[in-house]
Design a protein around this motif. Structure first.
Motif, mmCIF file in Angstrom:
data_model
loop_
_atom_site.group_PDB
_atom_site.id
_atom_site.type_symbol
_atom_site.label_atom_id
_atom_site.label_comp_id
_atom_site.label_asym_id
_atom_site.label_seq_id
_atom_site.Cartn_x
_atom_site.Cartn_y
_atom_site.Cartn_z
ATOM 1 N N ASP A 101 0.820 -1.221 0.000
ATOM 2 C CA ASP A 101 0.000 0.000 0.000
ATOM 3 C C ASP A 101 0.852 1.270 0.000
ATOM 4 O OD1 ASP A 101 -2.664 -1.079 -0.019
ATOM 5 O OD2 ASP A 101 -2.235 -1.818 1.995
ATOM 6 N N ALA A 102 2.071 1.176 0.470
ATOM 7 C CA ALA A 102 2.996 2.317 0.403
ATOM 8 C C ALA A 102 3.910 2.200 -0.813
ATOM 9 C CB ALA A 102 3.835 2.389 1.683
ATOM 10 N N LEU A 103 4.355 0.978 -1.101
ATOM 11 C CA LEU A 103 5.348 0.778 -2.167
ATOM 12 C C LEU A 103 4.773 1.028 -3.558
ATOM 13 C CD1 LEU A 103 8.267 -0.031 -2.805
ATOM 14 C CD2 LEU A 103 7.522 -2.435 -2.819
ATOM 15 N N ALA A 104 3.589 0.503 -3.824
ATOM 16 C CA ALA A 104 3.020 0.642 -5.177
ATOM 17 C C ALA A 104 2.818 2.114 -5.550
ATOM 18 C CB ALA A 104 1.719 -0.162 -5.302
ATOM 19 N N PRO A 105 2.176 2.933 -4.705
ATOM 20 C CA PRO A 105 2.039 4.351 -5.074
ATOM 21 C C PRO A 105 3.373 5.088 -5.129
ATOM 22 C CG PRO A 105 1.090 3.946 -2.891
ATOM 23 C CD PRO A 105 1.417 2.611 -3.488
ATOM 24 N N ALA A 106 4.325 4.683 -4.303
ATOM 25 C CA ALA A 106 5.636 5.350 -4.322
ATOM 26 C C ALA A 106 6.353 5.087 -5.639
ATOM 27 C CB ALA A 106 6.493 4.866 -3.144
ATOM 28 N N VAL A 107 6.335 3.837 -6.092
ATOM 29 C CA VAL A 107 6.997 3.472 -7.348
ATOM 30 C C VAL A 107 6.310 4.171 -8.520
ATOM 31 C CG1 VAL A 107 7.479 1.535 -8.907
ATOM 32 C CG2 VAL A 107 7.909 1.298 -6.455
ATOM 33 N N ALA A 108 4.981 4.216 -8.487
ATOM 34 C CA ALA A 108 4.242 4.890 -9.562
ATOM 35 C C ALA A 108 4.553 6.378 -9.579
ATOM 36 C CB ALA A 108 2.736 4.653 -9.389
ATOM 37 N N ALA A 109 4.600 6.995 -8.407
ATOM 38 C CA ALA A 109 4.879 8.440 -8.331
ATOM 39 C C ALA A 109 6.297 8.732 -8.815
ATOM 40 C CB ALA A 109 4.691 8.932 -6.898
ATOM 41 N N PHE A 110 7.229 7.874 -8.420
ATOM 42 C CA PHE A 110 8.620 8.053 -8.866
ATOM 43 C C PHE A 110 8.698 8.004 -10.392
ATOM 44 C CE2 PHE A 110 12.921 6.699 -9.848
ATOM 45 C CZ PHE A 110 13.691 7.481 -8.998
ATOM 46 N N ALA A 111 8.043 7.006 -10.980
ATOM 47 C CA ALA A 111 8.142 6.801 -12.429
ATOM 48 C C ALA A 111 7.482 7.931 -13.229
ATOM 49 C CB ALA A 111 7.507 5.458 -12.804
ATOM 50 N N ARG A 112 6.535 8.640 -12.604
ATOM 51 C CA ARG A 112 5.873 9.757 -13.295
ATOM 52 C C ARG A 112 6.745 11.007 -13.374
ATOM 53 N NH1 ARG A 112 1.102 7.958 -10.735
ATOM 54 N NH2 ARG A 112 1.440 9.359 -8.965
ATOM 55 N N THR A 113 7.840 11.049 -12.642
ATOM 56 C CA THR A 113 8.679 12.253 -12.602
ATOM 57 C C THR A 113 9.839 12.136 -13.577
ATOM 58 O OG1 THR A 113 10.046 11.330 -10.839
ATOM 59 C CG2 THR A 113 8.115 12.626 -10.165
ATOM 60 N N ASP A 114 10.472 13.279 -13.868
ATOM 61 C CA ASP A 114 11.529 13.309 -14.874
ATOM 62 C C ASP A 114 12.933 13.274 -14.295
ATOM 63 O OD1 ASP A 114 9.771 13.405 -17.010
ATOM 64 O OD2 ASP A 114 9.537 15.577 -16.816
ATOM 65 N N ASP A 115 13.071 13.580 -13.016
ATOM 66 C CA ASP A 115 14.422 13.596 -12.461
ATOM 67 C C ASP A 115 14.399 13.053 -11.036
ATOM 68 O OD1 ASP A 115 13.929 15.794 -10.546
ATOM 69 O OD2 ASP A 115 13.781 17.019 -12.360
ATOM 70 N N PHE A 116 15.594 12.787 -10.518
ATOM 71 C CA PHE A 116 15.693 12.175 -9.195
ATOM 72 C C PHE A 116 15.112 13.076 -8.099
ATOM 73 C CE2 PHE A 116 19.157 9.548 -11.130
ATOM 74 C CZ PHE A 116 18.650 8.306 -10.777
ATOM 75 N N THR A 117 15.348 14.370 -8.218
ATOM 76 C CA THR A 117 14.904 15.264 -7.133
ATOM 77 C C THR A 117 13.388 15.208 -6.984
ATOM 78 O OG1 THR A 117 16.810 16.679 -7.514
ATOM 79 C CG2 THR A 117 14.975 17.636 -6.283
ATOM 80 N N ALA A 118 12.684 15.358 -8.095
ATOM 81 C CA ALA A 118 11.222 15.251 -8.045
ATOM 82 C C ALA A 118 10.796 13.829 -7.720
ATOM 83 C CB ALA A 118 10.625 15.685 -9.384
ATOM 84 N N GLY A 119 11.540 12.872 -8.239
ATOM 85 C CA GLY A 119 11.180 11.464 -8.049
ATOM 86 C C GLY A 119 11.205 11.047 -6.599
ATOM 87 N N TRP A 120 12.312 11.333 -5.905
ATOM 88 C CA TRP A 120 12.384 10.921 -4.498
ATOM 89 C C TRP A 120 11.363 11.676 -3.666
ATOM 90 C CZ3 TRP A 120 14.281 6.553 -4.912
ATOM 91 C CH2 TRP A 120 15.495 6.257 -5.519
ATOM 92 N N ARG A 121 11.182 12.974 -3.974
ATOM 93 C CA ARG A 121 10.216 13.768 -3.223
ATOM 94 C C ARG A 121 8.799 13.202 -3.377
ATOM 95 N NH1 ARG A 121 10.539 18.605 -1.274
ATOM 96 N NH2 ARG A 121 12.254 17.481 -0.305
ATOM 97 N N CYS A 122 8.394 12.945 -4.629
ATOM 98 C CA CYS A 122 7.027 12.447 -4.882
ATOM 99 C C CYS A 122 6.859 11.032 -4.343
ATOM 100 C CB CYS A 122 6.713 12.496 -6.372
ATOM 101 S SG CYS A 122 6.595 14.182 -6.996
ATOM 102 N N ALA A 123 7.896 10.218 -4.442
ATOM 103 C CA ALA A 123 7.816 8.849 -3.912
ATOM 104 C C ALA A 123 7.642 8.879 -2.394
ATOM 105 C CB ALA A 123 9.075 8.068 -4.289
#
Ligand code: ADP
Ligand code: MG
Length: 209
Positions: free
Chosen positions: A133-155
């Motif tokens: 329940d935490a991992l699936a949305p985190a991975v999806a949010a990460f993949a929707r971003t273009d760079d690591f900074t946004a990716g880790w933040r959104c994840a």
């Protein structure tokens, strides 16, 4: 920094180990409400073992780092959940292998493979009140971003929201399912660990980027 190599992967595991160790008793209390009360102790021992194993490696490749984490989780946590948490790292190893450094798209693939490994191993879907329940949305949010900074933040945000969402759920996997409706009102400890993991990585990245 545009890519992540062995030193950064090791630093990520170290950041997670430190944070999980700080949260050990809080995670044990969550598990005491839903399971057998050992989750903080076992996940923190496993990540400590992972950093020790990584420190002992001689010029590790990127995949060596992830493999050491996988083995530590599987061997030190033990049981079904050790295999489930371990498979997150183990399935990433195959994606990393042969690469010196990972760009953002590579990391999308590493995390996606890890999630698939967890779900293949544990058979949990979103809504079953598990770490998924935490991992699936985190991975999806990460993949929707273009760079690591946004990716880790959104994840990190998505994992935190996902962990919160487990509070009202009734468990369909793991020990908590034996509690039935009595488990409602408590956050799943494994989901909280995933929220802690991404928060620790986001904080590490922000301090460094
Ligand atoms: P144990 O239940 O063996 O004592 P832990 O307490 O360390 O193991 O971990 C419990 C966590 O494992 C749960 O909070 C849940 O997030 C996760 N978990 C349990 N079963 C599954 C499953 N089938 N799929 C995904 N995660 C699971
Ligand atoms: Mg437990």
């Amino acid at each position: 920094m545009m890519t992540i190599g062995p030193a950064e992967l090791a630093a990520m595991i170290e950041a997670v180990a430190q944070r999980v160790s700080i949260e050990r008793e809080a995670l044990n209390r969550l598990d005491a409400a839903l399971g057998d009360g050992d989750h903080g102790t076992s996940i923190s021992a496993a990540f400590t073992a992972a950093i020790e194993a990584i420190a002992a490696l001689d010029q590790p490749s990127a995949s060596d780092i992830w493999l050491a984490a996988a083995k530590a989780l599987m061997n030190r946590m033990g049981g079904a959940s050790g295999a489930i948490f371990g498979s997150f790292f183990l399935k990433g190893v195959a994606v990393i292998r042969g690469k010196d450094r990972l760009n953002k798209r590579d990391m999308d693939a590493v995390l996606t493979a890890g999630l698939q490994g967890v779900q293949t191993r544990g058979k949990a879907q979103v809504g079953d009140k598990t770490m998924v329940d935490a991992l699936a949305p985190a991975v999806a949010a990460f993949a929707r971003t273009d760079d690591f900074t946004a990716g880790w933040r959104c994840a990190a945000e998505a994992a935190g929201d996902g962990a919160d969402s487990t509070r009202e759920l009734i468990a369909r996997r793991g020990r908590a399912k034996y509690l039935g409706e009595r488990g409602s009102g408590h956050i799943d400890p494994g989901a909280m660990t995933i929220a802690i993991l991404f928060a620790a990585i986001d904080d590490w990245w922000t301090g460094k980027a």
